[in-house]
Design a protein around this motif. Sequence first.
Motif, PDB file in Angstrom:
ATOM      1  N   VAL A 219       0.851  -1.189   0.000  1.00 29.69           N
ATOM      2  CA  VAL A 219       0.000   0.000   0.000  1.00 29.69           C
ATOM      3  C   VAL A 219       0.888   1.240   0.000  1.00 29.69           C
ATOM      4  O   VAL A 219       1.844   1.337   0.776  1.00 29.69           O
ATOM      5  CB  VAL A 219      -0.940   0.002   1.226  1.00 29.69           C
ATOM      6  CG1 VAL A 219      -1.752   1.300   1.269  1.00 29.69           C
ATOM      7  CG2 VAL A 219      -1.874  -1.199   1.170  1.00 29.69           C
ATOM      8  N   GLU A 220       0.575   2.166  -0.882  1.00 30.92           N
ATOM      9  CA  GLU A 220       1.316   3.422  -0.972  1.00 30.92           C
ATOM     10  C   GLU A 220       0.367   4.590  -0.750  1.00 30.92           C
ATOM     11  O   GLU A 220      -0.849   4.454  -0.882  1.00 30.92           O
ATOM     12  CB  GLU A 220       1.975   3.567  -2.344  1.00 30.92           C
ATOM     13  CG  GLU A 220       3.002   2.505  -2.658  1.00 30.92           C
ATOM     14  CD  GLU A 220       3.579   2.683  -4.048  1.00 30.92           C
ATOM     15  OE1 GLU A 220       2.972   3.441  -4.850  1.00 30.92           O
ATOM     16  OE2 GLU A 220       4.617   2.068  -4.342  1.00 30.92           O
ATOM     17  N   ALA A 221       0.959   5.715  -0.444  1.00 32.65           N
ATOM     18  CA  ALA A 221       0.163   6.932  -0.290  1.00 32.65           C
ATOM     19  C   ALA A 221      -0.432   7.329  -1.635  1.00 32.65           C
ATOM     20  O   ALA A 221       0.211   7.199  -2.682  1.00 32.65           O
ATOM     21  CB  ALA A 221       1.023   8.064   0.261  1.00 32.65           C
ATOM     22  N   GLY A 222      -1.646   7.832  -1.602  1.00 38.27           N
ATOM     23  CA  GLY A 222      -2.283   8.284  -2.828  1.00 38.27           C
ATOM     24  C   GLY A 222      -1.619   9.518  -3.405  1.00 38.27           C
ATOM     25  O   GLY A 222      -1.582   9.716  -4.612  1.00 38.27           O
TER      26      GLY A 222
ATOM     27  N   ASP B 217      -3.228  12.862   3.916  1.00 37.80           N
ATOM     28  CA  ASP B 217      -4.258  12.008   4.510  1.00 37.80           C
ATOM     29  C   ASP B 217      -5.626  12.185   3.866  1.00 37.80           C
ATOM     30  O   ASP B 217      -6.505  11.325   4.016  1.00 37.80           O
ATOM     31  CB  ASP B 217      -4.362  12.286   6.023  1.00 37.80           C
ATOM     32  CG  ASP B 217      -3.114  11.828   6.766  1.00 37.80           C
ATOM     33  OD1 ASP B 217      -2.390  10.983   6.217  1.00 37.80           O
ATOM     34  OD2 ASP B 217      -2.874  12.316   7.888  1.00 37.80           O
TER      35      ASP B 217
ATOM     36  N   THR C 228       6.113   9.065   4.870  1.00 37.49           N
ATOM     37  CA  THR C 228       6.296   7.846   4.077  1.00 37.49           C
ATOM     38  C   THR C 228       7.757   7.599   3.713  1.00 37.49           C
ATOM     39  O   THR C 228       8.153   6.451   3.498  1.00 37.49           O
ATOM     40  CB  THR C 228       5.484   7.931   2.773  1.00 37.49           C
ATOM     41  OG1 THR C 228       5.946   9.052   1.987  1.00 37.49           O
ATOM     42  CG2 THR C 228       4.006   8.093   3.068  1.00 37.49           C
TER      43      THR C 228
ATOM     44  N   CYS D 213      -5.378   5.940  -0.160  1.00 37.93           N
ATOM     45  CA  CYS D 213      -4.169   5.200  -0.510  1.00 37.93           C
ATOM     46  C   CYS D 213      -4.382   4.408  -1.800  1.00 37.93           C
ATOM     47  O   CYS D 213      -5.491   4.307  -2.322  1.00 37.93           O
ATOM     48  CB  CYS D 213      -3.775   4.264   0.628  1.00 37.93           C
ATOM     49  SG  CYS D 213      -3.257   5.110   2.146  1.00 37.93           S
ATOM     50  N   GLN D 214      -3.285   3.837  -2.291  1.00 34.68           N
ATOM     51  CA  GLN D 214      -3.339   3.001  -3.482  1.00 34.68           C
ATOM     52  C   GLN D 214      -2.450   1.780  -3.279  1.00 34.68           C
ATOM     53  O   GLN D 214      -1.520   1.801  -2.481  1.00 34.68           O
ATOM     54  CB  GLN D 214      -2.907   3.765  -4.731  1.00 34.68           C
ATOM     55  CG  GLN D 214      -1.481   4.299  -4.659  1.00 34.68           C
ATOM     56  CD  GLN D 214      -1.155   5.214  -5.821  1.00 34.68           C
ATOM     57  OE1 GLN D 214      -2.033   5.812  -6.429  1.00 34.68           O
ATOM     58  NE2 GLN D 214       0.120   5.316  -6.137  1.00 34.68           N
TER      59      GLN D 214
ATOM     60  N   PRO E 111      -0.065   3.375   4.347  1.00 34.93           N
ATOM     61  CA  PRO E 111       1.192   3.197   3.613  1.00 34.93           C
ATOM     62  C   PRO E 111       2.105   2.198   4.303  1.00 34.93           C
ATOM     63  O   PRO E 111       2.280   2.214   5.512  1.00 34.93           O
ATOM     64  CB  PRO E 111       1.792   4.609   3.610  1.00 34.93           C
ATOM     65  CG  PRO E 111       0.608   5.515   3.698  1.00 34.93           C
ATOM     66  CD  PRO E 111      -0.353   4.807   4.602  1.00 34.93           C
TER      67      PRO E 111
ATOM     68  N   ALA F  22       2.515  11.752   3.118  1.00 34.64           N
ATOM     69  CA  ALA F  22       1.296  11.325   2.451  1.00 34.64           C
ATOM     70  C   ALA F  22       0.156  12.238   2.869  1.00 34.64           C
ATOM     71  O   ALA F  22      -0.051  12.487   4.060  1.00 34.64           O
ATOM     72  CB  ALA F  22       0.971   9.882   2.825  1.00 34.64           C
TER      73      ALA F  22
ATOM     74  N   LYS G  55       1.981  11.912  -2.495  1.00 37.92           N
ATOM     75  CA  LYS G  55       3.147  12.202  -1.661  1.00 37.92           C
ATOM     76  C   LYS G  55       3.614  13.624  -1.925  1.00 37.92           C
ATOM     77  O   LYS G  55       3.838  14.007  -3.077  1.00 37.92           O
ATOM     78  CB  LYS G  55       4.276  11.211  -1.952  1.00 37.92           C
ATOM     79  CG  LYS G  55       3.990   9.794  -1.514  1.00 37.92           C
ATOM     80  CD  LYS G  55       5.199   8.905  -1.742  1.00 37.92           C
ATOM     81  CE  LYS G  55       4.946   7.475  -1.282  1.00 37.92           C
ATOM     82  NZ  LYS G  55       6.135   6.622  -1.471  1.00 37.92           N
TER      83      LYS G  55
END
Length: 442
Positions: A57-60, A282, A261, A286-287, A346, A280, A62
């Motif tokens: 999971v990554e931040a949508g 908030d 992140t 997320c993605q 994330p 990230a 950054k």
Amino acid sequence: MEKRRKKIIAGLAVFMVFMWLCTLISKSIYASQLPIVSTTRADSKYIEHIVEADGIVEAGAKLPVTVLSGLRVEALLVHMGDKVEEGDVLFTVDLDDLSQIIAEQELSVAKTQLQIDTIVHNKELAQNQKALEEARAREDYDALARYQDTLVGRAAEDVVQAEKALEELPDVSRGGSEEEERLKRELQAAAYAEADAKWNRENTMKDAGRKVEDVLQEDNADATLSVYRTELAAMQEKIADYREVLDNEGKITAPMAGTVTDVYVQAGGRVPDTASFLLADDEVPCQFSVTLSKEDKSYVNLGDDVKLELNGRKKIDAKVDYLQENENMPGTYTAIVKLPEETGVPGLSGKLTCSKTGEKYPVCVSLAALHSENGRYFLYVVNEREGILGTEYYMEEITVSVVDQNDKFAALEGAVSDESLILESSTKEVKKGDVVRLADGT
């Protein structure tokens, strides 16, 4: 005689029974040594492809946090995964080191200012010198013009005098006398002298005018002063930024709220000229990101429905929102799935599953029945023939082409049908032409 015939018949019967028993025993021994094979038949199937790939999971979104480069980090107060609010302290700066940096910057400012002052002073001297040269060139031009005008005037006066002398010659002296010829020659010489004086004045004044133009010619462009002034302004601006950090007691704070992140600074190290942190946002969901091989990508397309399992939890439905080949790793692809709001954080691991039902093929077998050698695919098929002990089964090799396959089945083309008895397993290794025994129930 009759009694003997009966004995012969009885003996023959015993012999035949013995031979039958021997044959039966021979068959049993022969059959017991044959490989026992299990067979299967081709069937029509849909070849389903299931792609499973681990991801994270990554931040949508950054957002970079940049700080003045070159500062020495004294203490790092946040780490990856920490949530921060606007104004929270991210790290502190070594104040002694910062004071030394400011002192060095101020020394550089003083040196640059001295260079600027020197260039300005030299330019003023050069301008004054040029003004003096211009004044002298104009003065010389005017003086030379007056002198040349005088010479031309004198030559013109000589012409007038010669003409007057010739006009005043008495009539008695005319008629081709020596006196008349002499006066004509003097007039001609005076006219030539006047022409020479005018030509000389024109060329002399042209040269004098060019000297004035040379003095007035602009100097070559020189950007040195502009460069120094630009550098000075940049250094003064940087000093102001350093002093702002010093006034804030060396505390570097978050310019926005978010989740840390990525961290690119460490205690004791210096701040890079790139981002120090990535936060990230908030407010942006997320993605989930996975890396796919070229083969996996052939079964995963943009917009496909997938299942996501995050950290071993219940699977959720999603779609592939982004799919692109990686420039730094040709032949691999990054797939991104946008997560619903408040789903995942994330750094959380997970698994993506994409199931793709392909075409239905008429001839399909399990991979256990398919063999390959030097890029050629083939099957072993059981056939019948008459042998020394009667009907026997033997292995025949049939070359096939693989149309499609997954991790369980393969769709084939070739001389095989749904009636063919295809070898699936054997108690011994077999090859083309080997005699085999069918397993019970086959």
